[in-house]
Design an enzyme around this catalytic site. Structure first.
Site, PDB file in Angstrom:
ATOM      1  N   ASN A 184     -13.079  -3.513   1.912  1.00 46.81           N
ATOM      2  CA  ASN A 184     -14.014  -2.532   1.900  1.00 46.81           C
ATOM      3  C   ASN A 184     -14.853  -2.247   0.698  1.00 46.81           C
ATOM      4  OD1 ASN A 184     -13.184  -1.485   4.637  1.00 46.81           O
ATOM      5  ND2 ASN A 184     -11.499  -0.498   3.546  1.00 46.81           N
ATOM      6  N   ASP A 203       0.957  -1.238  -0.089  1.00 45.18           N
ATOM      7  CA  ASP A 203      -0.092  -0.053  -0.006  1.00 45.18           C
ATOM      8  C   ASP A 203       0.878   1.336   0.042  1.00 45.18           C
ATOM      9  OD1 ASP A 203      -3.134   0.585   0.830  1.00 45.18           O
ATOM     10  OD2 ASP A 203      -1.890   2.198   1.176  1.00 45.18           O
ATOM     11  N   ILE A 204       0.365   2.193  -0.766  1.00 44.76           N
ATOM     12  CA  ILE A 204       1.330   3.560  -0.726  1.00 44.76           C
ATOM     13  C   ILE A 204       1.114   4.183   0.326  1.00 44.76           C
ATOM     14  CG2 ILE A 204      -0.558   4.881  -1.945  1.00 44.76           C
ATOM     15  CD1 ILE A 204       1.440   5.715  -3.897  1.00 44.76           C
ATOM     16  N   HIS A 257      -6.752  -5.829   2.278  1.00 39.90           N
ATOM     17  CA  HIS A 257      -5.697  -5.443   2.744  1.00 39.90           C
ATOM     18  C   HIS A 257      -5.181  -6.404   3.782  1.00 39.90           C
ATOM     19  CE1 HIS A 257      -6.950  -0.838   2.215  1.00 39.90           C
ATOM     20  NE2 HIS A 257      -7.980  -1.578   1.982  1.00 39.90           N
ATOM     21  N   HIS A 301      -9.979  -5.236  -3.584  1.00 39.44           N
ATOM     22  CA  HIS A 301      -8.641  -5.583  -2.734  1.00 39.44           C
ATOM     23  C   HIS A 301      -9.114  -5.804  -1.447  1.00 39.44           C
ATOM     24  CE1 HIS A 301      -9.916  -1.180  -2.606  1.00 39.44           C
ATOM     25  NE2 HIS A 301      -9.271  -1.217  -1.466  1.00 39.44           N
ATOM     26  N   GLN A 342     -15.075   2.376   0.564  1.00 35.68           N
ATOM     27  CA  GLN A 342     -14.261   1.852  -0.540  1.00 35.68           C
ATOM     28  C   GLN A 342     -13.542   3.209  -0.976  1.00 35.68           C
ATOM     29  OE1 GLN A 342     -15.772  -0.851  -3.214  1.00 35.68           O
ATOM     30  NE2 GLN A 342     -14.014  -1.451  -3.995  1.00 35.68           N
TER      31      GLN A 342
HETATM   32  P1  5GP Z   1      -9.951   1.476   0.210  1.00 36.74           P
HETATM   33  O1  5GP Z   1     -10.306   2.360   1.072  1.00 36.74           O
HETATM   34  O2  5GP Z   1     -10.435   1.364  -1.198  1.00 36.74           O
HETATM   35  O3  5GP Z   1     -10.147  -0.197   0.857  1.00 36.74           O
HETATM   36  O4  5GP Z   1      -8.359   1.180   0.313  1.00 36.74           O
HETATM   37  C1  5GP Z   1      -7.583   1.911  -0.895  1.00 36.74           C
HETATM   38  C2  5GP Z   1      -6.031   1.632  -0.606  1.00 36.74           C
HETATM   39  O5  5GP Z   1      -5.239   2.026  -1.564  1.00 36.74           O
HETATM   40  C3  5GP Z   1      -5.576   2.628   0.529  1.00 36.74           C
HETATM   41  O6  5GP Z   1      -5.268   2.023   1.562  1.00 36.74           O
HETATM   42  C4  5GP Z   1      -4.569   3.744  -0.237  1.00 36.74           C
HETATM   43  O7  5GP Z   1      -3.516   3.982   0.503  1.00 36.74           O
HETATM   44  C5  5GP Z   1      -4.292   2.722  -1.476  1.00 36.74           C
HETATM   45  N1  5GP Z   1      -3.804   3.484  -2.393  1.00 36.74           N
HETATM   46  C6  5GP Z   1      -4.348   4.200  -3.148  1.00 36.74           C
HETATM   47  N2  5GP Z   1      -3.693   4.726  -4.127  1.00 36.74           N
HETATM   48  C7  5GP Z   1      -2.648   3.828  -4.359  1.00 36.74           C
HETATM   49  C8  5GP Z   1      -1.415   3.738  -5.445  1.00 36.74           C
HETATM   50  O8  5GP Z   1      -1.418   4.640  -6.385  1.00 36.74           O
HETATM   51  N3  5GP Z   1      -0.580   2.818  -5.148  1.00 36.74           N
HETATM   52  C9  5GP Z   1      -0.790   2.083  -3.901  1.00 36.74           C
HETATM   53  N4  5GP Z   1       0.035   1.065  -3.712  1.00 36.74           N
HETATM   54  N5  5GP Z   1      -1.785   2.086  -3.316  1.00 36.74           N
HETATM   55  C10 5GP Z   1      -2.759   3.018  -3.335  1.00 36.74           C
END
Ligand code: 5GP
Length: 123
Positions: free
Chosen positions: A93, A35-36, A108, A106, A100
Site C-alpha cells: 500500500n 504482522d502484529i 505484505h 513494506h 498506507q
Molecule cells: P499498511 O496499512 O501500512 O500497508 O500496513 C501496516 C501494517 O503494519 C498493518 O498490517 C499493521 O498491522 C502492521 N503493524 C503496525 N504496527 C506494527 C508493529 O508495531 N509491529 C508489527 N509487527 N506490525 C505492525
C-alpha cells in the site's frame, strides 16, 4: 512525487531495535517479520532497512544491492513460509489512496486461507 521519510515511524523504530518484532528473516538490507495484527494465518511484512517510504520510492532510489537483496529475501521468505504451492498475495500500500498506515516501504505476504478478490467493488 516527493518522498519525505519520517524516521519516527514504527518500522524505523523496529529497525533501530526500539520496538520488538517477531523476525522471520534478516539480511544485510532487509528485515521480514510477522504482522502484529495478522489478517490471515500467514501475514508477514518485508521491509528494506533503508529509509524508503513506498515501493516506487525504493524502486527509483535504492542501490542495486538493496533492490536485489529485497527481491531475493521476499523469495526466500515465501520459500520459508511454504506459500508457493497453494498461493499467496503480495500487497504494498502507498499513500493516502492506497491506505498506507506505516510510511516505510513494506510488502505484505498473506496466505493460509482463501483471500477473496483483491478489491471490493466500488459502493
Ligand atoms: P499498511 O496499512 O501500512 O500497508 O500496513 C501496516 C501494517 O503494519 C498493518 O498490517 C499493521 O498491522 C502492521 N503493524 C503496525 N504496527 C506494527 C508493529 O508495531 N509491529 C508489527 N509487527 N506490525 C505492525
Amino acid at each position: 512525487m516527493a518522498h519525505t521519510y519520517d524516521p519516527e515511524n514504527i518500522f524505523a523504530k523496529i529497525l533501530r531495535g526500539e520496538l520488538p518484532n517477531k523476525t522471520v528473516l534478516e539480511t544485510a538490507h532487509t528485515l521480514a517479520f510477522h504482522d502484529i495484527y495478522p489478517q490471515a494465518p500467514v501475514h508477514v511484512l518485508v521491509i528494506p532497512k533503508g529509509p524508503y517510504v513506498s515501493y516506487d520510492h525504493f524502486a527509483a532510489e535504492a542501490s542495486d544491492a538493496e533492490v536485489l537483496d529485497y527481491t531475493r529475501t521476499i523469495s526466500k521468505v515465501c520459500e520459508m513460509l511454504e506459500v508457493g504451492e497453494k498461493g499467496f498475495r503480495l500487497i504494498s500500500n502507498a499513500g493516502e489512496l492506497g491506505v498506507q498506515e506505516v510510511p516505510h516501504l513494506h510488502v505484505h505476504i498473506l496466505s493460509g486461507r482463501p483471500l477473496g478478490r483483491m478489491l471490493n467493488p466500488p459502493a
